[in-house]
Motif scaffolding. Structure first.
Motif, PDB file in Angstrom:
ATOM      1  N   ILE A  22     -81.068 -74.302  19.197  1.00 58.79           N
ATOM      2  CA  ILE A  22     -81.312 -75.264  18.256  1.00 58.79           C
ATOM      3  C   ILE A  22     -82.809 -75.817  18.651  1.00 58.79           C
ATOM      4  O   ILE A  22     -82.942 -76.007  20.031  1.00 58.79           O
ATOM      5  CB  ILE A  22     -79.572 -75.629  18.142  1.00 58.79           C
ATOM      6  CG1 ILE A  22     -79.793 -76.295  19.348  1.00 58.79           C
ATOM      7  CG2 ILE A  22     -78.986 -74.830  17.845  1.00 58.79           C
ATOM      8  CD1 ILE A  22     -78.574 -76.955  19.763  1.00 58.79           C
ATOM      9  N   PHE A  23     -83.415 -77.014  18.545  1.00 61.58           N
ATOM     10  CA  PHE A  23     -84.060 -78.568  18.426  1.00 61.58           C
ATOM     11  C   PHE A  23     -83.650 -79.715  17.841  1.00 61.58           C
ATOM     12  O   PHE A  23     -83.223 -80.137  16.995  1.00 61.58           O
ATOM     13  CB  PHE A  23     -85.206 -78.047  17.896  1.00 61.58           C
ATOM     14  CG  PHE A  23     -85.726 -76.803  17.883  1.00 61.58           C
ATOM     15  CD1 PHE A  23     -86.622 -77.143  19.435  1.00 61.58           C
ATOM     16  CD2 PHE A  23     -85.976 -75.954  17.584  1.00 61.58           C
ATOM     17  CE1 PHE A  23     -87.285 -75.488  18.973  1.00 61.58           C
ATOM     18  CE2 PHE A  23     -86.340 -74.649  17.638  1.00 61.58           C
ATOM     19  CZ  PHE A  23     -87.339 -74.333  18.383  1.00 61.58           C
ATOM     20  N   VAL A  24     -82.876 -79.781  19.026  1.00 63.61           N
ATOM     21  CA  VAL A  24     -82.796 -81.354  19.225  1.00 63.61           C
ATOM     22  C   VAL A  24     -83.449 -82.632  19.709  1.00 63.61           C
ATOM     23  O   VAL A  24     -84.005 -83.199  20.704  1.00 63.61           O
ATOM     24  CB  VAL A  24     -81.604 -81.706  20.021  1.00 63.61           C
ATOM     25  CG1 VAL A  24     -80.345 -83.201  19.926  1.00 63.61           C
ATOM     26  CG2 VAL A  24     -80.139 -80.876  19.589  1.00 63.61           C
ATOM     27  N   GLU A  25     -83.425 -83.723  18.809  1.00 63.70           N
ATOM     28  CA  GLU A  25     -84.123 -84.880  19.277  1.00 63.70           C
ATOM     29  C   GLU A  25     -83.934 -85.740  20.223  1.00 63.70           C
ATOM     30  O   GLU A  25     -82.310 -85.933  20.264  1.00 63.70           O
ATOM     31  CB  GLU A  25     -84.949 -85.683  17.941  1.00 63.70           C
ATOM     32  CG  GLU A  25     -85.476 -86.988  18.326  1.00 63.70           C
ATOM     33  CD  GLU A  25     -86.090 -88.027  16.834  1.00 63.70           C
ATOM     34  OE1 GLU A  25     -86.365 -88.920  17.194  1.00 63.70           O
ATOM     35  OE2 GLU A  25     -86.063 -86.661  15.792  1.00 63.70           O
ATOM     36  N   ARG A  26     -84.889 -86.038  20.781  1.00 65.67           N
ATOM     37  CA  ARG A  26     -84.069 -86.578  22.690  1.00 65.67           C
ATOM     38  C   ARG A  26     -83.702 -88.830  21.813  1.00 65.67           C
ATOM     39  O   ARG A  26     -85.388 -88.402  21.309  1.00 65.67           O
ATOM     40  CB  ARG A  26     -85.500 -86.653  23.639  1.00 65.67           C
ATOM     41  CG  ARG A  26     -84.616 -85.948  23.780  1.00 65.67           C
ATOM     42  CD  ARG A  26     -86.284 -85.307  25.553  1.00 65.67           C
ATOM     43  NE  ARG A  26     -86.116 -83.548  25.800  1.00 65.67           N
ATOM     44  CZ  ARG A  26     -86.803 -83.524  26.007  1.00 65.67           C
ATOM     45  NH1 ARG A  26     -87.939 -83.554  24.971  1.00 65.67           N
ATOM     46  NH2 ARG A  26     -86.509 -81.865  26.527  1.00 65.67           N
ATOM     47  N   ARG A  27     -82.864 -89.236  21.728  1.00 66.96           N
ATOM     48  CA  ARG A  27     -82.947 -90.689  22.190  1.00 66.96           C
ATOM     49  C   ARG A  27     -82.089 -91.351  22.758  1.00 66.96           C
ATOM     50  O   ARG A  27     -80.657 -90.871  23.182  1.00 66.96           O
ATOM     51  CB  ARG A  27     -83.090 -91.072  20.250  1.00 66.96           C
ATOM     52  CG  ARG A  27     -82.034 -90.496  19.691  1.00 66.96           C
ATOM     53  CD  ARG A  27     -81.666 -90.303  17.717  1.00 66.96           C
ATOM     54  NE  ARG A  27     -80.855 -89.984  17.803  1.00 66.96           N
ATOM     55  CZ  ARG A  27     -80.295 -90.409  17.365  1.00 66.96           C
ATOM     56  NH1 ARG A  27     -78.990 -91.561  17.679  1.00 66.96           N
ATOM     57  NH2 ARG A  27     -78.894 -89.633  16.334  1.00 66.96           N
ATOM     58  N   ASN A  28     -82.312 -92.087  23.008  1.00 69.29           N
ATOM     59  CA  ASN A  28     -81.173 -93.147  23.739  1.00 69.29           C
ATOM     60  C   ASN A  28     -80.228 -93.818  22.678  1.00 69.29           C
ATOM     61  O   ASN A  28     -80.409 -94.285  21.778  1.00 69.29           O
ATOM     62  CB  ASN A  28     -81.311 -93.824  24.851  1.00 69.29           C
ATOM     63  CG  ASN A  28     -82.491 -93.602  25.934  1.00 69.29           C
ATOM     64  OD1 ASN A  28     -81.883 -92.712  26.292  1.00 69.29           O
ATOM     65  ND2 ASN A  28     -83.810 -93.617  26.636  1.00 69.29           N
ATOM     66  N   VAL A  44     -75.245 -85.073  25.372  1.00 70.31           N
ATOM     67  CA  VAL A  44     -74.435 -84.054  25.437  1.00 70.31           C
ATOM     68  C   VAL A  44     -74.122 -84.282  27.279  1.00 70.31           C
ATOM     69  O   VAL A  44     -74.932 -84.524  28.415  1.00 70.31           O
ATOM     70  CB  VAL A  44     -75.371 -83.166  25.333  1.00 70.31           C
ATOM     71  CG1 VAL A  44     -76.321 -82.750  26.247  1.00 70.31           C
ATOM     72  CG2 VAL A  44     -74.244 -81.576  25.660  1.00 70.31           C
ATOM     73  N   SER A  45     -72.394 -84.093  27.498  1.00 71.15           N
ATOM     74  CA  SER A  45     -72.383 -83.940  29.140  1.00 71.15           C
ATOM     75  C   SER A  45     -72.750 -82.706  29.206  1.00 71.15           C
ATOM     76  O   SER A  45     -72.583 -81.541  28.461  1.00 71.15           O
ATOM     77  CB  SER A  45     -71.131 -84.393  29.323  1.00 71.15           C
ATOM     78  OG  SER A  45     -70.721 -85.651  28.752  1.00 71.15           O
ATOM     79  N   LEU A  46     -72.638 -81.745  30.637  1.00 71.41           N
ATOM     80  CA  LEU A  46     -72.970 -80.866  31.265  1.00 71.41           C
ATOM     81  C   LEU A  46     -72.309 -80.754  31.779  1.00 71.41           C
ATOM     82  O   LEU A  46     -71.948 -81.871  33.290  1.00 71.41           O
ATOM     83  CB  LEU A  46     -74.000 -80.150  31.310  1.00 71.41           C
ATOM     84  CG  LEU A  46     -75.288 -80.362  29.922  1.00 71.41           C
ATOM     85  CD1 LEU A  46     -76.639 -79.983  30.168  1.00 71.41           C
ATOM     86  CD2 LEU A  46     -74.549 -79.760  29.182  1.00 71.41           C
ATOM     87  N   LEU A  59     -69.703 -84.859  23.329  1.00 75.23           N
ATOM     88  CA  LEU A  59     -71.013 -84.610  23.488  1.00 75.23           C
ATOM     89  C   LEU A  59     -70.861 -86.399  22.815  1.00 75.23           C
ATOM     90  O   LEU A  59     -69.452 -87.358  22.547  1.00 75.23           O
ATOM     91  CB  LEU A  59     -70.582 -84.598  21.711  1.00 75.23           C
ATOM     92  CG  LEU A  59     -71.070 -82.419  21.495  1.00 75.23           C
ATOM     93  CD1 LEU A  59     -71.038 -81.757  20.564  1.00 75.23           C
ATOM     94  CD2 LEU A  59     -72.107 -82.276  22.541  1.00 75.23           C
ATOM     95  N   ALA A  60     -71.573 -87.187  23.197  1.00 73.05           N
ATOM     96  CA  ALA A  60     -71.212 -88.717  22.883  1.00 73.05           C
ATOM     97  C   ALA A  60     -71.248 -89.049  21.110  1.00 73.05           C
ATOM     98  O   ALA A  60     -72.352 -88.887  21.054  1.00 73.05           O
ATOM     99  CB  ALA A  60     -72.363 -89.493  23.754  1.00 73.05           C
TER     100      ALA A  60
END
Length: 119
Positions: A22-28, A44-46, A59-60
């Motif tokens: 999957i591709f997820v856009e980085r953003r604050n 995301v929390s890992l 997941l936020a």
């Protein structure tokens, strides 16, 4: 059109788990502070196991990972931008997720098999 790699189709493995890219856009998220100045994450929390496997632990709400609807709590992260994460310290994995806001991060994910119940 969005770029798609030829190997990004979901594949169901013998044990019933699903491997997908999957591709997820980085953003604050609004009202949050970036962990690293000038960098954005995917909300995301890992966490990692003693064996060095990395899993999504949360997941936020409203974050990119949640809104993409392809990532779930309990998914195993296999690679980030084609870098295998097995055995890496979770803090190193988090740094791999971070990047310039608006860019996309590639995640290779293994989702656990769907649970079925007899009623």
């Amino acid at each position: 059109p969005e770029r798609r790699d030829s190997d990004d189709a979901a594949v169901t493995l013998q044990d019933g788990s699903v491997h997908k890219v999957i591709f997820v856009e980085r953003r604050n998220a609004i009202g949050t502070v970036s962990l690293v100045a000038g960098m954005a994450g995917i909300g995301v929390s890992l966490g990692s196991t003693a064996e060095g496997e990395t899993f999504v632990t949360g997941l936020a709400p409203g974050g990119p990972a949640e809104t993409c609807k392809e990532l779930c709590k309990g998914d195993q992260v296999l690679a980030i931008d084609r870098i295998a994460v097995q055995g890496l310290d979770v803090s190193r994995v988090v740094k791999l997720v971070l990047g310039v806001e608006g860019t996309k991060v590639r995640l290779d994910i293994r989702s656990p098999p769907l649970q079925t119940y007899d009623i």
